[in-house]
Design a protein around this motif. Structure first.
Motif, mmCIF file in Angstrom:
data_model
loop_
_atom_site.group_PDB
_atom_site.id
_atom_site.type_symbol
_atom_site.label_atom_id
_atom_site.label_comp_id
_atom_site.label_asym_id
_atom_site.label_seq_id
_atom_site.Cartn_x
_atom_site.Cartn_y
_atom_site.Cartn_z
ATOM 1 N N ALA A 244 0.819 -1.221 0.000
ATOM 2 C CA ALA A 244 0.000 0.000 0.000
ATOM 3 C C ALA A 244 0.850 1.268 0.000
ATOM 4 C CB ALA A 244 -0.920 0.011 1.221
ATOM 5 N N PHE A 245 2.074 1.177 0.502
ATOM 6 C CA PHE A 245 2.936 2.367 0.575
ATOM 7 C C PHE A 245 3.563 2.716 -0.776
ATOM 8 C CE2 PHE A 245 2.478 1.177 4.936
ATOM 9 C CZ PHE A 245 2.624 2.352 5.667
ATOM 10 N N TYR A 246 3.457 1.806 -1.745
ATOM 11 C CA TYR A 246 4.118 2.026 -3.037
ATOM 12 C C TYR A 246 3.138 2.109 -4.204
ATOM 13 C CZ TYR A 246 8.088 0.503 -0.287
ATOM 14 O OH TYR A 246 9.030 0.404 0.701
ATOM 15 N N ASP A 247 2.048 1.361 -4.095
ATOM 16 C CA ASP A 247 1.213 1.138 -5.265
ATOM 17 C C ASP A 247 0.325 2.347 -5.580
ATOM 18 O OD1 ASP A 247 0.340 -0.325 -7.375
ATOM 19 O OD2 ASP A 247 -0.828 -1.777 -6.218
ATOM 20 N N ASP A 248 -0.210 2.361 -6.789
ATOM 21 C CA ASP A 248 -1.210 3.358 -7.147
ATOM 22 C C ASP A 248 -2.428 3.153 -6.233
ATOM 23 O OD1 ASP A 248 -2.585 5.215 -9.170
ATOM 24 O OD2 ASP A 248 -3.921 3.484 -9.030
ATOM 25 N N PRO A 249 -2.908 4.208 -5.557
ATOM 26 C CA PRO A 249 -3.938 3.987 -4.532
ATOM 27 C C PRO A 249 -5.270 3.449 -5.069
ATOM 28 C CG PRO A 249 -3.459 6.346 -4.817
ATOM 29 C CD PRO A 249 -2.444 5.595 -5.607
ATOM 30 N N ILE A 250 -5.646 3.862 -6.279
ATOM 31 C CA ILE A 250 -6.936 3.382 -6.818
ATOM 32 C C ILE A 250 -6.829 1.890 -7.165
ATOM 33 C CG2 ILE A 250 -8.596 3.618 -8.719
ATOM 34 C CD1 ILE A 250 -7.988 6.634 -8.683
ATOM 35 N N ARG A 251 -5.750 1.536 -7.870
ATOM 36 C CA ARG A 251 -5.568 0.120 -8.235
ATOM 37 C C ARG A 251 -5.395 -0.732 -6.985
ATOM 38 N NH1 ARG A 251 -0.723 -0.225 -11.897
ATOM 39 N NH2 ARG A 251 0.389 0.093 -9.957
ATOM 40 N N PHE A 252 -4.664 -0.207 -6.014
ATOM 41 C CA PHE A 252 -4.442 -0.973 -4.787
ATOM 42 C C PHE A 252 -5.776 -1.283 -4.092
ATOM 43 C CE2 PHE A 252 -4.097 -1.256 -0.243
ATOM 44 C CZ PHE A 252 -3.140 -2.239 -0.085
ATOM 45 N N ALA A 253 -6.650 -0.272 -3.991
ATOM 46 C CA ALA A 253 -7.939 -0.491 -3.309
ATOM 47 C C ALA A 253 -8.768 -1.538 -4.068
ATOM 48 C CB ALA A 253 -8.696 0.824 -3.185
ATOM 49 N N GLU A 254 -8.747 -1.434 -5.402
ATOM 50 C CA GLU A 254 -9.510 -2.413 -6.219
ATOM 51 C C GLU A 254 -9.008 -3.832 -5.961
ATOM 52 O OE1 GLU A 254 -10.252 0.383 -10.087
ATOM 53 O OE2 GLU A 254 -9.185 -1.521 -10.405
ATOM 54 N N MET A 255 -7.683 -3.995 -6.016
ATOM 55 C CA MET A 255 -7.112 -5.341 -5.874
ATOM 56 C C MET A 255 -7.306 -5.872 -4.447
ATOM 57 S SD MET A 255 -6.324 -5.689 -8.943
ATOM 58 C CE MET A 255 -5.784 -7.375 -8.903
ATOM 59 N N THR A 256 -7.244 -4.980 -3.470
ATOM 60 C CA THR A 256 -7.434 -5.421 -2.080
ATOM 61 C C THR A 256 -8.889 -5.838 -1.865
ATOM 62 O OG1 THR A 256 -5.663 -3.952 -1.378
ATOM 63 C CG2 THR A 256 -7.129 -4.747 0.351
ATOM 64 N N ASN A 257 -9.823 -5.099 -2.472
ATOM 65 C CA ASN A 257 -11.236 -5.490 -2.324
ATOM 66 C C ASN A 257 -11.510 -6.830 -3.004
ATOM 67 O OD1 ASN A 257 -12.495 -3.528 -0.654
ATOM 68 N ND2 ASN A 257 -12.249 -2.025 -2.293
ATOM 69 N N ILE A 258 -10.844 -7.078 -4.140
ATOM 70 C CA ILE A 258 -11.005 -8.389 -4.804
ATOM 71 C C ILE A 258 -10.479 -9.497 -3.880
ATOM 72 C CG2 ILE A 258 -10.154 -9.813 -6.734
ATOM 73 C CD1 ILE A 258 -10.296 -7.235 -8.464
ATOM 74 N N LEU A 259 -9.324 -9.239 -3.262
ATOM 75 C CA LEU A 259 -8.771 -10.212 -2.304
ATOM 76 C C LEU A 259 -9.752 -10.423 -1.138
ATOM 77 C CD1 LEU A 259 -6.419 -11.911 -1.060
ATOM 78 C CD2 LEU A 259 -5.507 -9.770 -0.119
ATOM 79 N N CYS A 260 -10.344 -9.329 -0.661
ATOM 80 C CA CYS A 260 -11.283 -9.444 0.473
ATOM 81 C C CYS A 260 -12.509 -10.274 0.094
ATOM 82 C CB CYS A 260 -11.721 -8.057 0.951
ATOM 83 S SG CYS A 260 -10.393 -7.173 1.774
ATOM 84 N N ASP A 261 -12.987 -10.141 -1.166
ATOM 85 C CA ASP A 261 -14.133 -10.975 -1.599
ATOM 86 C C ASP A 261 -13.787 -12.447 -1.369
ATOM 87 O OD1 ASP A 261 -15.475 -8.727 -2.424
ATOM 88 O OD2 ASP A 261 -14.933 -8.938 -4.543
#
Ligand code: BJ8
Length: 427
Positions: A244-261
């Motif tokens: 999260a400290f490096y990645d693009d914040p929008i893409r990071f949130a999308e990918m983290t939400n997919i992981l959370c699903d």
């Protein structure tokens, strides 16, 4: 996606020492292969984060390089007190620069006393040795006045890079919050001058939502770790937070939400990498910058699982959101000051709220015990450990304090202590 040739050319263009950096390329993949890769029962959607980490000096730095070529600016930061929202609203990209690898420590020791915290030495070495593309690509470094080690290190670093230091108040009275708002205004001015852009209400409102959404995704991820069995290992969860400290914040949130699903489905099916009855550990203390997985690895290969981190690579980074309903720019800056000043770093006095957080998280995450992790020579967190220990004793929460660095020298000694602690929790 850039080819390896293009990435290597980028490393050269940003002034990296390619020979020295080959040393990093020879060791870093080995750490990942030894610590992260062999884990069993990993979720499928962790794959994205693994790829970001295994190409840590390629994929994301290349995006930052392209951002610069398109006229954008890159800001390097070392602390969760620096408000990313301001930099993003000015079309800047901010990226974490904290060093978490022993590889950079000797380079830092050329400039700093050996009895400096490894995070500071590693951060310094990564820049001075010209072996981090993030450091090389940054147009401006934002330091902060938190601990003594950092404050003095910034003075040395400022001889090498354009640097702005934010003053962080050490108390949390109303006047301190006002003062931090002034510091944010000064950051606005500095960042406007560098980017050539003017801050306005609409872009700041949008960037507040973007960074809040990243925090919401991380909060959602962390909530899944309250389940039993836990659907993701502590090592993988920590790796996501570090990304999260490096990645693009929008893409990071999308990918983290997919992981959370996927993780939420696992919770329904009662699936996870560890048995439900394994001891659960809450880790608190100093941050763990990528690729510092040392403590988590020791815990999770000694018969327990890490379920939460009360640290700046944990809850302190994402639990608090910025108020989104401010009606003007002044209100937005004040909302940022209020939110950032809720971070319970040990540089504050008093810092009782941190202890309260830890006790609350211990209950929410059903932790059987707490490991207080302090990086060597960090006087702030090691001293605060005394009050924490007695507060946890009153709550009858088992507690273990460990102090360590980035090397592997003390690993077996630590393992013995951690195994004994876990054994005690089982009993
Ligand atoms: S808000 S924890 S990120 S200052 S471990 S360098 S304190 S000697 S990192 Fe930190 Fe900001 Fe606080 Fe968080 Fe100094 Fe201690 Fe080293 Fe530390």
């Amino acid at each position: 996606m850039a080819t390896y040739q293009e990435i290597r050319q980028m490393w050269s263009d940003v002034g990296m020492d390619l020979d020295k950096h080959d040393g990093f390329l020879n060791t870093f993949p080995g750490i990942y292969k030894r610590i992260i890769q062999p884990q069993e029962g990993r979720p499928d959607k962790i794959d994205y984060f693994s790829k970001v980490v295994t190409s840590v000096h390629g994929r994301r730095p290349y995006e930052l390089f392209k951002h610069k070529q398109n006229g954008g600016k890159v800001f390097g930061t070392y602390c969760v007190y620096v408000p990313d929202e301001i930099l993003l609203a000015l079309n800047g990209v901010s990226t974490g620069l904290c060093g978490g690898d022993q590889f950079w420590v000797p380079g830092g020791e050329k400039f700093l006393p050996a009895n400096t915290c490894p995070l500071i030495k590693s951060s310094m070495g990564s820049r001075m040795d010209r072996t981090s593309p993030f450091c090389q690509v940054a147009d401006m470094f934002i330091g902060e006045a938190t601990c003594d080690g950092k404050k003095k290190a910034w003075e040395i670093l400022a001889q090498d890079v354009p640097m702005h230091i934010m003053e962080v108040p050490q108390m949390k009275r109303e006047k301190d919050i006002q003062r931090f708002a002034e510091e944010i205004w000064q950051l606005v001015e500095i960042a406007q001058n560098l980017t050539g852009n003017q801050l306005n209400y609409d872009t700041l409102a949008q960037s507040i939502i973007t960074i809040n959404n990243k925090r919401r995704a991380l909060k959602r991820l962390n909530r899944t770790r309250q389940a039993s069995p836990v659907p993701i290992s502590g090592k993988d969860a920590l790796m996501v937070i570090q990304v999260a400290f490096y990645d693009d914040p929008i893409r990071f949130a999308e990918m983290t939400n997919i992981l959370c699903d996927e993780l939420e489905e696992r919770i329904i099916k009662k699936e996870g990498p560890f048995a439900a009855d394994i001891p659960r550990i809450l880790v608190t203390g100093t941050p763990m910058a990528l690729p510092n997985w040392k403590l988590h690895h020791l815990v999770e290969t000694s018969g327990a699982v890490v379920v939460c981190e009360e640290s700046c690579t944990g809850t302190r980074y994402f639990e608090e959101l910025v108020e989104e309903d401010s009606t003007d720019l002044n209100g937005q800056i004040m909302a940022l000051a209020e939110r950032y000043m809720k971070t319970n770093c040990a540089c504050f006095t008093p810092n009782q709220a941190r202890t309260e957080d830890i006790i609350r998280y211990a209950k929410e995450y059903k932790a059987d015990g707490i490991i207080d992790y302090t990086l060597q020579f960090c006087g702030l967190y090691s001293t605060e450990s005394y009050l924490l220990r007695s507060a946890l004793k009153n709550e009858a929460i088992p507690f273990l304090h460990i102090e360590t660095d980035y090397s592997e020298q003390d690993s077996e000694q630590l393992r013995t202590r951690i195994e004994a602690f876990i054994e005690m929790l089982r009993d």
